[in-house]
Design an enzyme around this catalytic site. Sequence first.
Site, PDB file in Angstrom:
ATOM      1  N   ASN A  10       0.850  -1.198   0.000  1.00  0.00           N
ATOM      2  CA  ASN A  10       0.000   0.000   0.000  1.00  0.00           C
ATOM      3  C   ASN A  10       0.883   1.246   0.000  1.00  0.00           C
ATOM      4  OD1 ASN A  10      -2.673  -0.952  -0.094  1.00  0.00           O
ATOM      5  ND2 ASN A  10      -2.547  -1.572   2.062  1.00  0.00           N
ATOM      6  N   ASN A  11       2.168   1.051  -0.269  1.00  0.00           N
ATOM      7  CA  ASN A  11       3.107   2.173  -0.289  1.00  0.00           C
ATOM      8  C   ASN A  11       2.862   2.999  -1.572  1.00  0.00           C
ATOM      9  OD1 ASN A  11       5.509   3.622  -1.029  1.00  0.00           O
ATOM     10  ND2 ASN A  11       6.589   2.482   0.583  1.00  0.00           N
ATOM     11  N   ASP A  70      11.145  -6.777  -1.671  1.00  0.00           N
ATOM     12  CA  ASP A  70      11.850  -6.511  -0.415  1.00  0.00           C
ATOM     13  C   ASP A  70      13.224  -5.960  -0.781  1.00  0.00           C
ATOM     14  OD1 ASP A  70      11.809  -6.422   2.399  1.00  0.00           O
ATOM     15  OD2 ASP A  70      13.018  -8.227   2.541  1.00  0.00           O
TER      16      ASP A  70
HETATM   17  P1  IMP Z   1      11.390  -2.161   1.803  1.00  0.00           P
HETATM   18  O1  IMP Z   1      11.611  -3.614   1.652  1.00  0.00           O
HETATM   19  O2  IMP Z   1      11.170  -1.469   0.492  1.00  0.00           O
HETATM   20  O3  IMP Z   1      10.351  -1.818   2.816  1.00  0.00           O
HETATM   21  O4  IMP Z   1      12.760  -1.539   2.322  1.00  0.00           O
HETATM   22  C1  IMP Z   1      13.313  -1.910   3.584  1.00  0.00           C
HETATM   23  C2  IMP Z   1      14.125  -0.743   4.121  1.00  0.00           C
HETATM   24  O5  IMP Z   1      15.221  -0.476   3.240  1.00  0.00           O
HETATM   25  C3  IMP Z   1      13.363   0.574   4.214  1.00  0.00           C
HETATM   26  O6  IMP Z   1      12.748   0.716   5.449  1.00  0.00           O
HETATM   27  C4  IMP Z   1      14.464   1.602   4.036  1.00  0.00           C
HETATM   28  O7  IMP Z   1      15.082   1.840   5.264  1.00  0.00           O
HETATM   29  C5  IMP Z   1      15.442   0.906   3.131  1.00  0.00           C
HETATM   30  N1  IMP Z   1      15.237   1.301   1.730  1.00  0.00           N
HETATM   31  C6  IMP Z   1      14.551   0.623   0.781  1.00  0.00           C
HETATM   32  N2  IMP Z   1      14.590   1.261  -0.388  1.00  0.00           N
HETATM   33  C7  IMP Z   1      15.297   2.390  -0.174  1.00  0.00           C
HETATM   34  C8  IMP Z   1      15.674   3.474  -1.028  1.00  0.00           C
HETATM   35  O8  IMP Z   1      15.342   3.537  -2.224  1.00  0.00           O
HETATM   36  N3  IMP Z   1      16.408   4.437  -0.451  1.00  0.00           N
HETATM   37  C9  IMP Z   1      16.789   4.413   0.857  1.00  0.00           C
HETATM   38  N4  IMP Z   1      16.456   3.449   1.690  1.00  0.00           N
HETATM   39  C10 IMP Z   1      15.711   2.419   1.182  1.00  0.00           C
END
Ligand code: IMP
Length: 199
Positions: A10-11, A70
Amino acid sequence: MKKRIVFATNNAHKLSEIRAIAGDRFDILSLDDIGCHDDIPETSDTLRGNALQKARWVKDRYGYDCFADDTGLMVDALDGAPGVYSARYAGPGHDSEANMALLIENMRGVTDRSARFVTEIALIEGDDVRFFTGTVEGEIIDSPCGECGFGYDPVFKPVESGLTFAQMDARSKNAISHRGRATAALVDYLSHKPNTQLR
Ligand code: IMP
């Protein structure tokens, strides 16, 4: 008929990013769109495992073909940390600021600054499971720079640029980012398939 597929998120940022890359070739539905308000567990110790866990949750409970992602930041001098634990590096309940502050602290005085963001996308269509990976190499700088983006963006400088991700506009970042690359690979795959149905 347009291909329709669920993205297990939902992001709003991720949804608009993939819709921008996919153009009008697909209808990409969010978890809200299919009435899924579950707190989907992410308990694997790998990015692929977590992505698959989320996609599998939707497929098994809601019946939809779907994909999930992820992401982790892998820092060489920290043996790959924060890695799969990037969202909770400073501990549960801590925010991006705290995670970034801990990373800066752990990198103080370290000469090897090399790091990479990695995104894994898991796609489940019927019985078929596929993975798409996107990576961007870069370095960790010693103090935050820039106001855009989120997470570790202010301390990550990709090799392709003299700027941090937080100094780049969304379009420039998406063109070279881990998630942009994984998403482009997914869209490329889906674009060359026959119709993808909702159920
Ligand atoms: P997610 O799997 O996309 O939720 O990412 C996990 C974590 O990685 C997030 O909470 C951020 O801290 C970090 N992260 C993911 N994508 C990015 C990005 O594009 N820039 C900076 N941090 C990121």
